[in-house]
Design a protein around this motif. Sequence first.
Motif, mmCIF file in Angstrom:
data_model
loop_
_atom_site.group_PDB
_atom_site.id
_atom_site.type_symbol
_atom_site.label_atom_id
_atom_site.label_comp_id
_atom_site.label_asym_id
_atom_site.label_seq_id
_atom_site.Cartn_x
_atom_site.Cartn_y
_atom_site.Cartn_z
ATOM 1 N N ALA A 200 74.739 74.507 -50.758
ATOM 2 C CA ALA A 200 75.365 74.191 -52.048
ATOM 3 C C ALA A 200 75.235 72.711 -52.403
ATOM 4 C CB ALA A 200 76.834 74.589 -52.018
ATOM 5 N N SER A 201 74.955 71.860 -51.424
ATOM 6 C CA SER A 201 74.865 70.419 -51.694
ATOM 7 C C SER A 201 73.525 70.003 -52.303
ATOM 8 C CB SER A 201 75.110 69.624 -50.411
ATOM 9 O OG SER A 201 74.039 69.813 -49.497
ATOM 10 N N PHE A 202 72.547 70.905 -52.344
ATOM 11 C CA PHE A 202 71.252 70.600 -52.958
ATOM 12 C C PHE A 202 71.312 70.911 -54.448
ATOM 13 C CE2 PHE A 202 69.962 70.813 -48.587
ATOM 14 C CZ PHE A 202 68.905 69.926 -48.500
ATOM 15 N N LYS B 123 78.022 75.386 -47.289
ATOM 16 C CA LYS B 123 78.210 73.996 -47.706
ATOM 17 C C LYS B 123 76.897 73.207 -47.800
ATOM 18 C CE LYS B 123 81.058 70.006 -46.544
ATOM 19 N NZ LYS B 123 82.022 69.465 -45.586
ATOM 20 N N CYS B 124 76.010 73.340 -46.806
ATOM 21 C CA CYS B 124 74.750 72.585 -46.836
ATOM 22 C C CYS B 124 73.860 73.038 -47.994
ATOM 23 C CB CYS B 124 74.006 72.732 -45.511
ATOM 24 S SG CYS B 124 74.760 71.830 -44.147
ATOM 25 N N ARG C 160 69.729 69.395 -44.345
ATOM 26 C CA ARG C 160 70.884 68.537 -44.567
ATOM 27 C C ARG C 160 71.509 68.076 -43.251
ATOM 28 N NH1 ARG C 160 71.308 66.009 -48.557
ATOM 29 N NH2 ARG C 160 71.413 67.709 -49.995
ATOM 30 N N CYS C 161 71.837 69.022 -42.353
ATOM 31 C CA CYS C 161 72.573 68.659 -41.130
ATOM 32 C C CYS C 161 71.707 68.652 -39.871
ATOM 33 C CB CYS C 161 73.761 69.597 -40.935
ATOM 34 S SG CYS C 161 73.309 71.300 -40.536
#
Length: 71
Positions: free
Chosen positions: A40-42, A37-38, A7-8
């Motif tokens: 959990a975004s998937f 956060k990264c 993600r980042c």
Amino acid sequence: MSQVCARCDETTSEPVVVAVEHGASVGGRTVCACPGKCAASFPPQRDPFDGTTLARRDPQPGSAGPDRDRK
């Protein structure tokens, strides 16, 4: 072992597996993300061994269905 977050794009020493990609002609890969956060975004991945996604089998193969001869 350090991994790059999908993600980042930052290196993380505590990677979380968020997906496993498969390829027909090449090997697959494991997609990792930073914890929190990264990760959990998937979206949650489908369990390939979950039987609810399999098609129902016809109890009479070759027929048009169980009501074929009913008049």
